[in-house]
Scaffold this motif. Structure first.
Motif, PDB file in Angstrom:
ATOM      1  N   LEU A  69      -3.754   3.809   5.167  1.00  0.00           N
ATOM      2  CA  LEU A  69      -3.607   3.598   3.720  1.00  0.00           C
ATOM      3  C   LEU A  69      -2.690   2.408   3.432  1.00  0.00           C
ATOM      4  N   LEU A  70      -1.578   2.333   4.145  1.00  0.00           N
ATOM      5  CA  LEU A  70      -0.660   1.214   3.938  1.00  0.00           C
ATOM      6  C   LEU A  70      -1.317  -0.122   4.262  1.00  0.00           C
ATOM      7  N   ARG A  71      -2.044  -0.171   5.372  1.00  0.00           N
ATOM      8  CA  ARG A  71      -2.729  -1.425   5.739  1.00  0.00           C
ATOM      9  C   ARG A  71      -3.728  -1.830   4.673  1.00  0.00           C
ATOM     10  N   ALA A  72      -4.420  -0.854   4.097  1.00  0.00           N
ATOM     11  CA  ALA A  72      -5.394  -1.175   3.040  1.00  0.00           C
ATOM     12  C   ALA A  72      -4.703  -1.822   1.852  1.00  0.00           C
ATOM     13  N   LYS A  78      -1.871  -9.935  -1.011  1.00  0.00           N
ATOM     14  CA  LYS A  78      -1.932 -11.184  -0.243  1.00  0.00           C
ATOM     15  C   LYS A  78      -0.583 -11.913  -0.175  1.00  0.00           C
ATOM     16  N   GLN A  79       0.257 -11.750  -1.193  1.00  0.00           N
ATOM     17  CA  GLN A  79       1.573 -12.403  -1.199  1.00  0.00           C
ATOM     18  C   GLN A  79       2.643 -11.564  -0.496  1.00  0.00           C
ATOM     19  N   ARG A  81       4.215  -8.797  -1.359  1.00  0.00           N
ATOM     20  CA  ARG A  81       5.318  -8.483  -2.271  1.00  0.00           C
ATOM     21  C   ARG A  81       5.732  -7.021  -2.219  1.00  0.00           C
ATOM     22  N   GLY A  82       4.872  -6.155  -1.679  1.00  0.00           N
ATOM     23  CA  GLY A  82       5.184  -4.731  -1.646  1.00  0.00           C
ATOM     24  C   GLY A  82       4.698  -3.992  -2.881  1.00  0.00           C
ATOM     25  N   TYR A  83       3.955  -4.686  -3.720  1.00  0.00           N
ATOM     26  CA  TYR A  83       3.407  -4.054  -4.921  1.00  0.00           C
ATOM     27  C   TYR A  83       2.129  -4.764  -5.343  1.00  0.00           C
ATOM     28  N   LEU A  84       1.374  -4.086  -6.177  1.00  0.00           N
ATOM     29  CA  LEU A  84       0.198  -4.660  -6.820  1.00  0.00           C
ATOM     30  C   LEU A  84       0.361  -4.465  -8.322  1.00  0.00           C
ATOM     31  N   THR A  85      -0.212  -5.366  -9.081  1.00  0.00           N
ATOM     32  CA  THR A  85      -0.211  -5.160 -10.524  1.00  0.00           C
ATOM     33  C   THR A  85      -1.292  -4.150 -10.869  1.00  0.00           C
ATOM     34  N   LYS A  86      -1.150  -3.509 -12.015  1.00  0.00           N
ATOM     35  CA  LYS A  86      -2.173  -2.571 -12.472  1.00  0.00           C
ATOM     36  C   LYS A  86      -3.511  -3.275 -12.580  1.00  0.00           C
ATOM     37  N   GLU A  87      -3.494  -4.490 -13.086  1.00  0.00           N
ATOM     38  CA  GLU A  87      -4.736  -5.236 -13.277  1.00  0.00           C
ATOM     39  C   GLU A  87      -5.434  -5.543 -11.957  1.00  0.00           C
ATOM     40  N   ASP A  88      -4.650  -5.959 -10.962  1.00  0.00           N
ATOM     41  CA  ASP A  88      -5.238  -6.254  -9.654  1.00  0.00           C
ATOM     42  C   ASP A  88      -5.833  -5.000  -9.022  1.00  0.00           C
ATOM     43  N   LEU A  89      -5.081  -3.904  -9.056  1.00  0.00           N
ATOM     44  CA  LEU A  89      -5.582  -2.675  -8.449  1.00  0.00           C
ATOM     45  C   LEU A  89      -6.828  -2.183  -9.183  1.00  0.00           C
ATOM     46  N   THR A  90      -6.820  -2.272 -10.493  1.00  0.00           N
ATOM     47  CA  THR A  90      -7.997  -1.861 -11.273  1.00  0.00           C
ATOM     48  C   THR A  90      -9.204  -2.707 -10.885  1.00  0.00           C
TER      49      THR A  90
END
Length: 134
Positions: A69-72, A78-79, A81-90
């Motif tokens: 799950l973490l690797r996914a 790609k950067q 950062r340790g996080y994704l934005t809501k928009e990117d994940l959506t």
């Protein structure tokens, strides 16, 4: 007479609450095994119970392990950062692979998004997703 169980979306919720993580296609196949000849919108508990017992005993549809799950999430980040934005994940979850429905996205986001930062801190989210194996 045993009461019928609600259909499809509700059955998916029941199956997933038991620690199984079937894809929508696998869920559809499971439902096809317990459906009545003439679809009524319900399935009979006495047909569902033996199938679900077999699924649980065979340990089918186990969730992915933490490292997978973490690797996914890291692939999507790609950067790094340790996080994704809501928009990117959506975007990823609705346009790639087996797309999530709007309801599924809302449910996921309610758990995944950190309310203070308004971001998906995926290491924390993955730890919430883990199902203890007893």
């Amino acid at each position: 007479m045993v009461s019928p169980l609600p259909y499809q979306g509700e059955i998916g919720t029941i199956i997933r609450s038991l620690g199984c993580c079937p894809s929508e296609g696998e869920l559809h196949d499971l439902l096809a095994e317990v459906e009545e000849e003439e679809p009524t919108g319900f399935i009979r508990f006495e047909r569902f119970l033996p199938l679900m017992t077999k699924v649980l005993l065979e340990r089918r549809y186990r969730p992915a392990p933490e490292d997978v799950l973490l690797r996914a999430f890291e692939v999507l980040d790609k950067q790094k950062r340790g996080y994704l934005t809501k928009e990117d994940l959506t975007k990823y979850m609705t346009l790639e692979g087996e797309p999530f429905t709007q309801d599924e996205m809302e449910e996921m986001m309610s758990a995944a998004v950190d309310p203070d930062k308004n971001l998906v801190l995926y290491k924390e989210y993955v730890s919430m997703l883990l199902v203890e194996d007893h």
